[in-house]
Design a protein around this motif. Structure first.
Motif, mmCIF file in Angstrom:
data_model
loop_
_atom_site.group_PDB
_atom_site.id
_atom_site.type_symbol
_atom_site.label_atom_id
_atom_site.label_comp_id
_atom_site.label_asym_id
_atom_site.label_seq_id
_atom_site.Cartn_x
_atom_site.Cartn_y
_atom_site.Cartn_z
ATOM 1 N N SER A 109 54.219 66.397 51.143
ATOM 2 C CA SER A 109 55.058 66.750 49.994
ATOM 3 C C SER A 109 54.215 67.017 48.759
ATOM 4 N N HIS A 111 54.814 65.550 46.004
ATOM 5 C CA HIS A 111 54.595 64.219 45.428
ATOM 6 C C HIS A 111 53.229 63.680 45.873
ATOM 7 N N GLU A 112 52.940 63.817 47.159
ATOM 8 C CA GLU A 112 51.649 63.352 47.671
ATOM 9 C C GLU A 112 50.508 64.189 47.108
ATOM 10 N N ALA A 115 49.852 63.083 43.581
ATOM 11 C CA ALA A 115 49.175 61.784 43.587
ATOM 12 C C ALA A 115 47.698 61.951 43.930
ATOM 13 N N ARG A 406 62.680 66.502 49.343
ATOM 14 C CA ARG A 406 61.675 65.461 49.545
ATOM 15 C C ARG A 406 61.631 64.598 48.284
ATOM 16 N N ARG A 407 61.939 63.325 48.432
ATOM 17 C CA ARG A 407 62.082 62.435 47.276
ATOM 18 C C ARG A 407 60.873 61.523 47.133
ATOM 19 N N ASP A 408 60.544 61.190 45.874
ATOM 20 C CA ASP A 408 59.499 60.191 45.635
ATOM 21 C C ASP A 408 60.135 58.807 45.541
ATOM 22 N N SER A 409 59.331 57.810 45.218
ATOM 23 C CA SER A 409 59.819 56.424 45.206
ATOM 24 C C SER A 409 60.879 56.192 44.126
ATOM 25 N N GLN A 410 60.943 57.106 43.138
ATOM 26 C CA GLN A 410 61.950 56.989 42.083
ATOM 27 C C GLN A 410 63.168 57.864 42.344
ATOM 28 N N ASP A 413 63.239 64.692 43.327
ATOM 29 C CA ASP A 413 62.791 65.699 44.290
ATOM 30 C C ASP A 413 61.609 66.489 43.712
ATOM 31 N N GLU A 414 61.170 67.514 44.446
ATOM 32 C CA GLU A 414 59.941 68.222 44.068
ATOM 33 C C GLU A 414 60.158 69.265 42.974
#
Length: 456
Positions: A109, A111-112, A115, A406-410, A413-414
């Motif tokens: 994702s 998100h990754e 990061a 695709r969701r992050d920990s919060q 989405d992207e």
């Protein structure tokens, strides 16, 4: 550019070359996102380029990064030229003028991806600051001449440096004074590859405008918004450009192999040694009659390395590389993979993007490619500005990312990674025009503040 390949399996025929590309096909659930970005190191005191050697040089930076990250060194003889994460798949490498590149791991994702970018830039800063170094994300070095720019000790770059002036006027500028951000994306089949390649090529000038960020050369405005993109128009046109053949009937892996076979070689690598074969034919190596290695057949690594020396706006390997964007701010490094992932990894968005571009002619695509480095959002196609087209493209990407969900920990989405592009569109200004506004305003005709205000 990550490390050169070392697979010595021999290649028997052209069919093996086709099969090697075709082996990149994977099911959509195995699709990954690989983001690469380059940046300029500079001295905090004086904003000068950074040599390889010395207590505060690039070697020291690499060694510091190795100690911090525990990545494996990539060596050329006794010389450290990069680092590799053998577990995750990422790498750090050096471009010819010391540009520091992260070749990111294949991730699921954005998100990754973001990061990964954050971790890398924080680690780089942690190592670089005590060395008195900073990093800048622009498409072209804003201050230094070619003569001032250091040369990294990599064999392939010596060969390229000798060859470039023979085939274009800007090859050395490309090598030593530009930086890019790109994303590598997968395909499911030959047909999927062709659709994504065509959409990527047609829309690459739109991405160039969205990320245009190279308006300065040697301390002054250069007359372009993306001079990095302009440089590629006369670097080596046998291996760069918009690949009009990709839109012709019968496009597929075989057609790309035939194109690549006709691109002159730079080098053959044997062990740590680079043999200068610039201008020669891979077909001779394939047939076992190359004069530099008499009687030897091509290997898988020869083919993979040759493909890495071809520089079209979208490059085919066992994945597709989107190559049209200038390096930029921290947020732009996450926006580029978000844009293309939203366009290409959602079937509805891919179809919508193809619907947008399918009727464009080769001449129109090339005209857009030629106009955008100067005009940015003001360039036009069929009476519509690039600003209008880019708004459509980003909207399609947003819808694709929303559908990917695709969701992050919060729980986000992207789509949030597109906000920086939507901000540029709402202003109607490319990043380069914002830089020029500051140059002509608060910077009082100096590029020096860019090293403070826009450093990572």
């Amino acid at each position: 550019m990550a490390r050169d390949q070392t697979d010595t399996q021999p290649i028997e025929s052209r069919n093996d070359l086709v099969a090697w590309l075709e082996a990149g096909c994977k099911s959509p659930e195995r699709f990954r996102i690989g983001t690469e970005h380059e940046k300029f190191p500079f001295t905090l005191n004086g904003h000068d380029p950074v040599p390889y050697e010395g207590p505060n040089g690039i070697r020291a930076l690499l060694e510091g990064m190795q100690a911090l990250s525990c990545w494996e060194p990539i060596m050329e003889g006794e010389t450290i030229i990069g680092l590799a994460d053998d577990v995750g798949g990422g790498a750090i490498s050096l471009e010819p003028g010391g540009q520091f590149e992260l070749s990111g791991a294949p991730l699921i994702s954005i998100h990754e991806t973001c990061a990964e970018v954050n971790t890398h830039l924080e680690q780089v800063r942690q190592v670089a600051t005590p060395l008195g170094l900073g990093f800048l994300g622009l498409g072209m070095s804003p201050k230094w001449s070619l003569a001032q720019t250091p040369v990294m000790p990599k064999g392939r770059y010596r060969i390229m440096s000798n060859y470039m002036p023979k085939v274009g006027t800007h090859g050395l500028d490309m090598m030593f004074r530009t930086c890019t951000v790109q994303v590598n994306l997968d395909f499911a089949s030959e047909a999927d590859m062709v659709r994504k390649l065509r959409v990527g090529l047609a829309l690459q000038p739109i991405a160039t405008a969205l990320f245009a960020n190279s308006p300065f050369t040697e301390g002054r405005p250069n007359g372009f918004l993306s001079f990095r993109s302009e440089i590629w128009r006369d670097t080596d046109n046998e291996r760069a450009g918009m690949m009009p053949f990709a839109f012709e009937e019968g496009m597929g892996f075989e057609r790309y192999v035939d194109y690549a076979l006709d691109v002159p070689m730079y080098f053959i690598k044997r062990g740590d040694q680079y043999l200068d074969v610039a201008g020669s034919s891979f077909r001779d190596l394939l047939a076992g009659r190359h004069s530099a290695v008499p009687g030897e057949r091509a290997t898988v690594s020869d083919w993979a390395n040759h493909l890495s020396t071809i520089f079209p706006e979208v490059r085919l390997k066992r994945y597709l590389e989107m190559r049209g964007a200038d390096a930029g701010s921290w947020s732009k490094l996450c926006a580029l993979p978000a844009l293309w992932t939203g366009l290409l990894y959602d079937r509805t968005s891919l179809d919508a993007a193809w619907e947008l571009v399918k009727d464009w002619t080769a001449g129109e695509r090339q005209g857009l490619r030629d106009a955008v480095p100067v005009e940015g959002f003001r360039a036009t196609l069929r009476g519509r500005s690039v600003l209008e087209i880019a708004a459509d493209v980003v909207a399609i990407a947003r819808q694709g990312l929303a559908r990917r969900d695709r969701r992050d920990s919060q729980g986000r989405d992207e789509t949030r990674f597109l906000l920086t592009l939507e901000d540029s569109l709402s202003r109607g200004k490319t990043p380069a025009e914002c830089l020029l506004d500051r140059y002509q305003g608060p910077w009082n005709g100096s590029v020096e503040p860019v090293f403070v205000e826009d450093a990572y």
